[in-house]
Design a protein around this motif. Structure first.
Motif, PDB file in Angstrom:
ATOM      1  N   LEU A   4     -24.922 -38.301  27.280  1.00 48.06           N
ATOM      2  CA  LEU A   4     -23.989 -38.729  26.245  1.00 48.06           C
ATOM      3  C   LEU A   4     -23.045 -39.829  26.727  1.00 48.06           C
ATOM      4  N   VAL A   5     -22.579 -39.758  27.951  1.00 47.39           N
ATOM      5  CA  VAL A   5     -21.664 -40.765  28.492  1.00 47.39           C
ATOM      6  C   VAL A   5     -22.348 -42.136  28.523  1.00 47.39           C
ATOM      7  N   THR A   6     -23.599 -42.159  28.975  1.00 44.94           N
ATOM      8  CA  THR A   6     -24.353 -43.419  29.025  1.00 44.94           C
ATOM      9  C   THR A   6     -24.555 -43.982  27.625  1.00 44.94           C
ATOM     10  N   LEU A   7     -24.922 -43.126  26.678  1.00 40.13           N
ATOM     11  CA  LEU A   7     -25.136 -43.596  25.307  1.00 40.13           C
ATOM     12  C   LEU A   7     -23.850 -44.130  24.688  1.00 40.13           C
ATOM     13  N   LYS A   8     -22.740 -43.451  24.932  1.00 37.26           N
ATOM     14  CA  LYS A   8     -21.457 -43.939  24.404  1.00 37.26           C
ATOM     15  C   LYS A   8     -21.088 -45.289  25.011  1.00 37.26           C
ATOM     16  N   LYS A   9     -21.318 -45.423  26.316  1.00 32.77           N
ATOM     17  CA  LYS A   9     -21.026 -46.692  27.004  1.00 32.77           C
ATOM     18  C   LYS A   9     -21.832 -47.828  26.380  1.00 32.77           C
ATOM     19  N   HIS A  10     -23.107 -47.595  26.151  1.00 32.74           N
ATOM     20  CA  HIS A  10     -23.961 -48.652  25.617  1.00 32.74           C
ATOM     21  C   HIS A  10     -23.753 -48.870  24.122  1.00 32.74           C
ATOM     22  N   ASP A  15     -21.769 -52.664  20.246  1.00 29.16           N
ATOM     23  CA  ASP A  15     -20.778 -52.976  19.220  1.00 29.16           C
ATOM     24  C   ASP A  15     -19.894 -54.140  19.657  1.00 29.16           C
ATOM     25  N   GLY A  16     -19.491 -54.131  20.923  1.00 28.54           N
ATOM     26  CA  GLY A  16     -18.657 -55.219  21.432  1.00 28.54           C
ATOM     27  C   GLY A  16     -19.370 -56.557  21.390  1.00 28.54           C
ATOM     28  N   MET A  17     -20.645 -56.571  21.773  1.00 30.47           N
ATOM     29  CA  MET A  17     -21.410 -57.815  21.721  1.00 30.47           C
ATOM     30  C   MET A  17     -21.551 -58.278  20.272  1.00 30.47           C
ATOM     31  N   SER A  18     -21.782 -57.341  19.376  1.00 30.59           N
ATOM     32  CA  SER A  18     -21.882 -57.686  17.954  1.00 30.59           C
ATOM     33  C   SER A  18     -20.600 -58.343  17.468  1.00 30.59           C
ATOM     34  N   GLN A  19     -19.475 -57.740  17.817  1.00 30.97           N
ATOM     35  CA  GLN A  19     -18.182 -58.290  17.408  1.00 30.97           C
ATOM     36  C   GLN A  19     -17.945 -59.666  18.021  1.00 30.97           C
ATOM     37  N   LEU A  23     -20.188 -60.389  14.231  1.00 31.79           N
ATOM     38  CA  LEU A  23     -20.890 -59.445  13.373  1.00 31.79           C
ATOM     39  C   LEU A  23     -20.117 -58.133  13.277  1.00 31.79           C
ATOM     40  N   ASP A  24     -20.189 -57.509  12.111  1.00 29.20           N
ATOM     41  CA  ASP A  24     -19.620 -56.187  11.892  1.00 29.20           C
ATOM     42  C   ASP A  24     -20.792 -55.275  11.551  1.00 29.20           C
ATOM     43  N   LEU A  25     -21.163 -54.396  12.480  1.00 22.32           N
ATOM     44  CA  LEU A  25     -22.346 -53.559  12.286  1.00 22.32           C
ATOM     45  C   LEU A  25     -22.249 -52.691  11.044  1.00 22.32           C
ATOM     46  N   GLU A  26     -21.068 -52.191  10.747  1.00 26.17           N
ATOM     47  CA  GLU A  26     -20.898 -51.375   9.543  1.00 26.17           C
ATOM     48  C   GLU A  26     -21.179 -52.207   8.295  1.00 26.17           C
ATOM     49  N   GLU A  27     -20.649 -53.407   8.241  1.00 26.61           N
ATOM     50  CA  GLU A  27     -20.902 -54.290   7.097  1.00 26.61           C
ATOM     51  C   GLU A  27     -22.374 -54.678   6.999  1.00 26.61           C
TER      52      GLU A  27
END
Length: 87
Positions: A4-10, A15-19, A23-27
């Motif tokens: 879980l820690v690895t998945l949260k990190k990635h 998300d950070g790279m998208s931003q 980009l807004d992944l939710e949108e």
């Protein structure tokens, strides 16, 4: 299975790279350009990346206006597609 820690990190890196690419992944998901299962797959691809350190460093430096994802990014094709289809 990745822990879980690895998945949260990635998930945060993706998300950070998208931003940083504007980009807004939710949108993107709401607009139908990105399916929720594609987000999961992207996080898994990210978790298999050999360069999470440089990525995290670039994002922590405040990168907010990248033209494209780094060459080593395992999600560069997806992110480039989203950039091309976002109006």
């Amino acid at each position: 299975m990745r822990d879980l820690v690895t998945l949260k990190k990635h998930a945060a890196l993706f998300d950070g790279m998208s931003q940083a690419l504007g980009l807004d992944l939710e949108e993107e998901a709401i607009a139908g350009r990105l399916q929720f299962d594609e987000i999961s797959e992207a996080v898994l691809r990210c978790s298999r990346c050999a360069h999470p350190g440089p990525c995290a460093t670039q994002l922590s430096s405040g990168a907010t206006d990248l033209a494209m994802a780094p060459d080593y990014c395992r999600n560069s094709d997806l992110l480039g597609f989203l950039q091309d289809t976002t109006v």
